[in-house]
Design a protein around this motif. Structure first.
Motif, short mmCIF file in Angstrom:
data_model
loop_
_atom_site.label_atom_id
_atom_site.label_comp_id
_atom_site.label_asym_id
_atom_site.label_seq_id
_atom_site.Cartn_x
_atom_site.Cartn_y
_atom_site.Cartn_z
N SER A 1 0.82 -1.22 0.00
CA SER A 1 0.00 0.00 0.00
C SER A 1 0.85 1.26 0.00
O SER A 1 1.68 1.47 0.89
N GLY A 2 0.63 2.11 -1.01
CA GLY A 2 1.34 3.38 -1.08
C GLY A 2 0.94 4.31 0.04
O GLY A 2 1.78 5.02 0.62
N PHE A 3 -0.36 4.33 0.40
CA PHE A 3 -0.84 5.20 1.48
C PHE A 3 -0.21 4.80 2.81
O PHE A 3 0.27 5.64 3.57
N ASN A 4 -0.20 3.51 3.09
CA ASN A 4 0.39 3.04 4.34
C ASN A 4 1.89 3.33 4.40
O ASN A 4 2.43 3.64 5.47
N PHE A 5 2.54 3.24 3.26
CA PHE A 5 3.97 3.56 3.22
C PHE A 5 4.21 5.03 3.57
O PHE A 5 5.13 5.35 4.31
N ILE A 6 3.36 5.92 3.05
CA ILE A 6 3.49 7.35 3.35
C ILE A 6 3.28 7.59 4.85
O ILE A 6 4.01 8.37 5.47
N VAL A 7 2.27 6.93 5.43
CA VAL A 7 2.01 7.07 6.87
C VAL A 7 3.24 6.63 7.67
O VAL A 7 3.65 7.31 8.62
N LEU A 8 3.83 5.51 7.28
CA LEU A 8 5.02 5.01 7.98
C LEU A 8 6.18 6.00 7.83
O LEU A 8 6.90 6.27 8.80
N CYS A 9 6.36 6.54 6.62
CA CYS A 9 7.41 7.53 6.38
C CYS A 9 7.24 8.75 7.28
O CYS A 9 8.20 9.24 7.88
N VAL A 10 6.01 9.26 7.35
CA VAL A 10 5.72 10.44 8.17
C VAL A 10 6.02 10.16 9.63
O VAL A 10 6.63 10.99 10.33
N LEU B 1 -0.24 8.88 17.85
CA LEU B 1 -1.43 8.67 17.01
C LEU B 1 -1.10 7.82 15.79
O LEU B 1 -1.81 6.84 15.48
N LEU B 2 -0.03 8.17 15.08
CA LEU B 2 0.34 7.42 13.89
C LEU B 2 0.83 6.02 14.24
O LEU B 2 0.59 5.07 13.49
N SER B 3 1.49 5.88 15.37
CA SER B 3 1.99 4.57 15.79
C SER B 3 0.85 3.60 16.08
O SER B 3 0.95 2.40 15.82
N ILE B 4 -0.24 4.13 16.63
CA ILE B 4 -1.42 3.30 16.87
C ILE B 4 -1.96 2.77 15.55
O ILE B 4 -2.27 1.57 15.41
N TYR B 5 -2.07 3.65 14.56
CA TYR B 5 -2.56 3.24 13.24
C TYR B 5 -1.65 2.19 12.62
O TYR B 5 -2.12 1.16 12.10
N ILE B 6 -0.33 2.44 12.65
CA ILE B 6 0.64 1.51 12.05
C ILE B 6 0.58 0.15 12.73
O ILE B 6 0.60 -0.90 12.08
N SER B 7 0.50 0.15 14.05
CA SER B 7 0.49 -1.11 14.81
C SER B 7 -0.77 -1.93 14.53
O SER B 7 -0.73 -3.16 14.52
N VAL B 8 -1.88 -1.23 14.31
CA VAL B 8 -3.16 -1.92 14.10
C VAL B 8 -3.33 -2.37 12.65
O VAL B 8 -3.76 -3.50 12.38
N TYR B 9 -2.95 -1.51 11.70
CA TYR B 9 -3.27 -1.77 10.29
C TYR B 9 -2.08 -2.22 9.44
O TYR B 9 -2.28 -2.62 8.31
N MET B 10 -0.86 -2.15 9.96
CA MET B 10 0.29 -2.56 9.15
C MET B 10 1.03 -3.74 9.78
O MET B 10 0.91 -4.86 9.34
N LEU C 1 13.03 -1.51 8.36
CA LEU C 1 11.58 -1.53 8.58
C LEU C 1 10.85 -2.16 7.40
O LEU C 1 9.73 -2.66 7.55
N LEU C 2 11.49 -2.13 6.22
CA LEU C 2 10.87 -2.75 5.04
C LEU C 2 10.72 -4.25 5.23
O LEU C 2 9.85 -4.88 4.61
N LEU C 3 11.56 -4.85 6.06
CA LEU C 3 11.45 -6.29 6.32
C LEU C 3 10.12 -6.61 7.01
O LEU C 3 9.61 -7.74 6.89
N PHE C 4 9.56 -5.63 7.72
CA PHE C 4 8.25 -5.81 8.36
C PHE C 4 7.13 -5.32 7.44
O PHE C 4 6.14 -6.02 7.23
N PHE C 5 7.31 -4.12 6.91
CA PHE C 5 6.26 -3.51 6.09
C PHE C 5 5.99 -4.30 4.81
O PHE C 5 4.83 -4.49 4.42
N ALA C 6 7.05 -4.76 4.14
CA ALA C 6 6.90 -5.46 2.86
C ALA C 6 7.26 -6.94 2.99
O ALA C 6 7.75 -7.55 2.04
N GLU C 7 7.02 -7.51 4.16
CA GLU C 7 7.43 -8.90 4.42
C GLU C 7 6.84 -9.87 3.40
O GLU C 7 7.54 -10.75 2.89
N ASP C 8 5.55 -9.72 3.11
CA ASP C 8 4.89 -10.64 2.17
C ASP C 8 5.52 -10.57 0.78
O ASP C 8 5.79 -11.60 0.15
N CYS C 9 5.76 -9.35 0.31
CA CYS C 9 6.35 -9.17 -1.03
C CYS C 9 7.77 -9.72 -1.09
O CYS C 9 8.16 -10.36 -2.07
#
Length: 299
Positions: A45-54, A107-116, A159-167
């Protein structure tokens, strides 16, 4: 208003933030490229990647603000004309900025932990706590602060090892796996000597504040020798890397030549401004190296 805005961007070290996030962005684009090229099916997800970057940027910014708050007395000595906290931004204002950044991180960490990826809940807390320990204690100790700063910066690409683990698992591409670890290892190895060289330039202010950095403990001459040895260590490591992965050989040789040039110039550096300028040269070498590794991987 313009002066305040410029001071804010200087306070959060916008250039350092850019350098820290570029490898992260580069890896994301490389993985996306291979996903499209190989036609594999995985979620990126491009949106989720932006959230993680921020969120990562906010963590870095908060650390930089706290650093300037803690170092406000040192900065008055080391950079009397350009220090920010207590000059263009008040101490109260800097503390408010730090609190706001911290709330946004939560706030952003809660979103990342729940949805990513749930691991972010522990990673973000660990990074935040280590940043505070760095600003309060470790940066005033011999070398430990330099190593921690390098580790925190080098961890970002991982962090990409977690974010893009499936890919990553679906692609099963050795070049991508190697690139991820190169994106972590190379900045780590570069940042330690760079930060140590800056400690040499900041000896006067650090000593006045009671710091026990390595240059204060062993002197500038011996510290410069350690900087050189650390860079020679990087050059030595590039030899087996180039031999085992020949597609990286040309870029390894290029980096080695640039580091040798740095070592040659570094011997005659004396003033603080010279240390700062030659430190930027190491940033330049790091960026070129990462670009070279990326190009080699894609081509």
């Amino acid at each position: 208003m313009v002066v305040k805005l410029k001071s804010f961007f200087k306070l959060i070290r916008w250039f350092h933030e850019l350098l820290a996030i570029l490898p992260f962005l580069g890896l994301y684009l490389v993985i996306t490229y291979f996903v499209d090229k190989d036609g594999v099916s995985c979620e990126l997800s491009g949106f989720n990647f932006i959230v993680l970057c921020v969120c990562v940027q906010l963590l870095i910014a908060a650390g930089c603000v706290l650093n300037d708050i803690m170092d406000r007395h040192i900065d008055k000595i080391n950079k009397p004309q350009t220090h920010i906290v207590g000059n263009t931004i008040s101490l109260k204002g800097a503390r408010i900025i730090f609190i706001v950044l911290t709330l946004l991180i939560v706030l952003l960490s809660i979103y990342i932990s729940v949805y990513m990826f749930v691991e972010w809940a522990f990673i973000s807390v660990g990074i935040y706590v280590l940043s505070i320990l760095y600003d309060l204690y470790l940066k005033r100790s011999p070398l430990f602060g330099n190593v921690l700063m390098a580790f925190l910066t080098a961890f970002i690409p991982l962090l990409l090892l977690f974010f893009a683990e499936d890919c990553i698992n679906v692609l099963q591409n050795e070049k991508i796996n190697l690139l991820i670890y190169l994106y972590a290892a190379f900045p780590f190895l570069i940042i330690i000597p760079r930060e140590l060289s800056l400690d040499i330039s900041d000896m006067e202010g650090d000593k006045a504040d009671g710091c026990k950095t390595l240059p204060i403990m062993i002197g500038a001459k011996k510290s410069k020798l350690i900087v050189v040895l650390l860079l020679l260590f990087i050059i030595a490591l590039s030899v087996p890397l180039a031999l085992n992965y020949q597609y990286l050989a040309v870029y390894c040789i290029g980096i080695d030549l640039l580091l040798l040039l740095y070592i040659f110039k570094f011997r005659s550096v004396e003033t603080r401004i010279e240390y700062i300028r030659i430190g930027r040269y190491l940033w330049f070498v790091m960026i070129l190296g990462l670009i070279g590794f990326t190009v080699a991987t894609v081509l």
